[in-house]
Scaffold this active site. Structure first.
Site, PDB file in Angstrom:
ATOM      1  N   SER A  63      16.409 -10.390 -13.694  1.00  0.00           N
ATOM      2  CA  SER A  63      14.835 -11.633 -13.664  1.00  0.00           C
ATOM      3  C   SER A  63      14.981 -11.110 -12.365  1.00  0.00           C
ATOM      4  CB  SER A  63      15.606 -12.947 -14.240  1.00  0.00           C
ATOM      5  OG  SER A  63      16.770 -13.055 -13.135  1.00  0.00           O
ATOM      6  N   CYS A  64      15.847 -10.085 -12.056  1.00  0.00           N
ATOM      7  CA  CYS A  64      14.978  -9.883  -9.987  1.00  0.00           C
ATOM      8  C   CYS A  64      15.685  -8.499  -9.307  1.00  0.00           C
ATOM      9  CB  CYS A  64      16.030 -10.910  -9.514  1.00  0.00           C
ATOM     10  SG  CYS A  64      15.638 -11.020  -7.428  1.00  0.00           S
ATOM     11  N   GLY A  65      14.350  -7.958  -9.147  1.00  0.00           N
ATOM     12  CA  GLY A  65      14.242  -6.891  -8.378  1.00  0.00           C
ATOM     13  C   GLY A  65      14.468  -6.706  -7.029  1.00  0.00           C
ATOM     14  N   CYS A  84      17.566  -8.465  -5.734  1.00  0.00           N
ATOM     15  CA  CYS A  84      18.280  -9.288  -6.018  1.00  0.00           C
ATOM     16  C   CYS A  84      19.815  -8.272  -4.929  1.00  0.00           C
ATOM     17  CB  CYS A  84      18.899  -9.500  -6.353  1.00  0.00           C
ATOM     18  SG  CYS A  84      18.086 -10.802  -7.994  1.00  0.00           S
TER      19      CYS A  84
END
Length: 268
Positions: free
Chosen positions: A107-109, A111
Site C-alpha cells: 500500500s506504500c511506495g 516506506c
C-alpha cells in the site's frame, strides 16, 4: 480448504460449499543488486521483471537502455522470493546510495525511505504543447476496465495502464499495490523501448505523491485516476507540469492541475 495459486490469483475451494473464491496473491519479493540485498517489496507475483525494471528506473538506480540480467535465487511454490539483478558498478545511479532498509508494503511506495531528502524529485518541468479530448479519456478508462482480468476475478487488485498521444493502449498491468502496477507498466515500456511514446497514465485507485513522482520521472504529462488525489500529489503535479485528473467516473472528472492540456467539453 484447498488452495491453488494461478496467474496472481489464489483459487480457494471450500469443502462446506461448492463456491470457489479467488484471492489476489500478495507475496514478498527480495530484490538483490549484485548479490547484496536492496529491498523487499510486497507484490502480486506476475511481471516481476517489469516490476524490477520500473522500480529501479523510478529510484534512479538503473536508467540505461541495455537489458538487465535477472536471476531467481530462491522460490517457493514456483513463486520467486529472491531475485538478483546484475548491474555494472559504473551504471549504478545515485539512488543506489539510498538503500531501502525497511519492508516496502503493497500500500506504500515510499516506506523504505530513510530521510526526508530522499523524497526529493529533481528534473526539468514537463513541457506539453498538445491538447487532448476529455471524451477520449473516458473511452480509455472503459478500455482499461475491460482489461482488468485479475480484478474481475478477485475484486482485490489495482491496475495501471499507459496510452500514447493517439489514445492507443501501450500496456496494462495489475497488482495488489497501486505503485507496483505503475512500476510494472513503466518497466514494460522500458523493456520494449516504448517509454517515450507514453502520454497518459491511468490508475484504478487514488493518486498520492509516489504515483506523481513516478510519472514525472517517466515524463508522462497526464495522470488520470478513478478516485481522489492527495494534497501533495496536486502540489507536485503543478510543480512538475503534470495534468492531474481525479474522480474520473460517470462521464465526469475533476482536473486538479494544468487544465490547459485538455479540450473543454461537456464532460468536464
Amino acid at each position: 480448504m484447498q488452495t491453488l495459486s494461478y496467474q496472481g490469483l489464489k483459487i480457494v475451494n471450500t469443502h462446506q460449499t461448492t463456491i470457489s473464491d479467488c484471492l489476489v496473491v500478495e507475496a514478498p519479493l527480495q530484490i538483490n543488486i549484485n548479490n547484496e540485498a536492496y529491498t523487499v517489496v510486497m507484490r502480486t507475483p506476475n511481471n516481476d521483471s517489469e516490476l524490477i525494471r520500473g522500480l529501479l528506473f523510478a529510484e534512479d538506480i538503473y536508467k540505461n537502455n541495455s537489458p538487465l540480467k535477472l536471476t531467481i535465487q530462491k522460490e517457493q511454490d514456483k513463486i520467486p522470493q529472491i531475485i538478483n539483478v546484475e548491474i555494472p558498478n559504473h551504471l549504478l545511479g545515485k539512488g543506489y546510495l539510498n538503500k531501502r532498509t525497511l519492508l516496502s508494503v503493497s500500500s506504500c511506495g515510499i516506506c523504505g525511505k530513510k530521510e526526508l531528502k530522499d523524497l526529493e524529485v529533481k528534473g526539468d518541468r514537463i513541457k506539453n504543447i498538445n491538447t487532448y479530448s476529455s471524451d477520449k479519456i473516458h473511452e480509455m478508462f472503459i478500455q482499461m476496465t475491460q482489461n482488468q482480468q485479475t480484478f474481475k476475478n478477485s475484486g482485490g487488485s489495482h491496475a495501471a495502464c499507459v496510452f500514447n498521444k493517439n489514445y492507443e493502449l501501450l500496456t496494462i498491468k495489475e497488482d495488489i499495490g497501486r505503485h507496483n502496477a505503475v512500476d510494472k507498466t513503466i518497466g514494460d515500456l522500458l523493456i520494449k523501448n516504448h517509454l517515450k511514446a507514453a502520454n497518459f497514465l491511468l490508475v484504478s485507485g487514488r493518486v498520492s505523491y509516489e504515483i506523481v513522482s513516478k510519472a514525472f520521472i517517466a515524463k508522462i504529462p497526464i495522470i488520470v485516476a478513478v478516485s481522489a488525489c492527495s494534497s501533495l500529489a496536486v502540489d507536485f503535479a503543478k510543480e512538475f507540469g503534470i495534468c492531474l485528473i481525479g474522480f474520473t467516473r460517470n462521464n465526469k472528472m475533476t482536473i486538479y492541475s494544468n487544465p490547459s492540456y485538455l479540450k473543454k467539453d461537456k464532460n468536464v
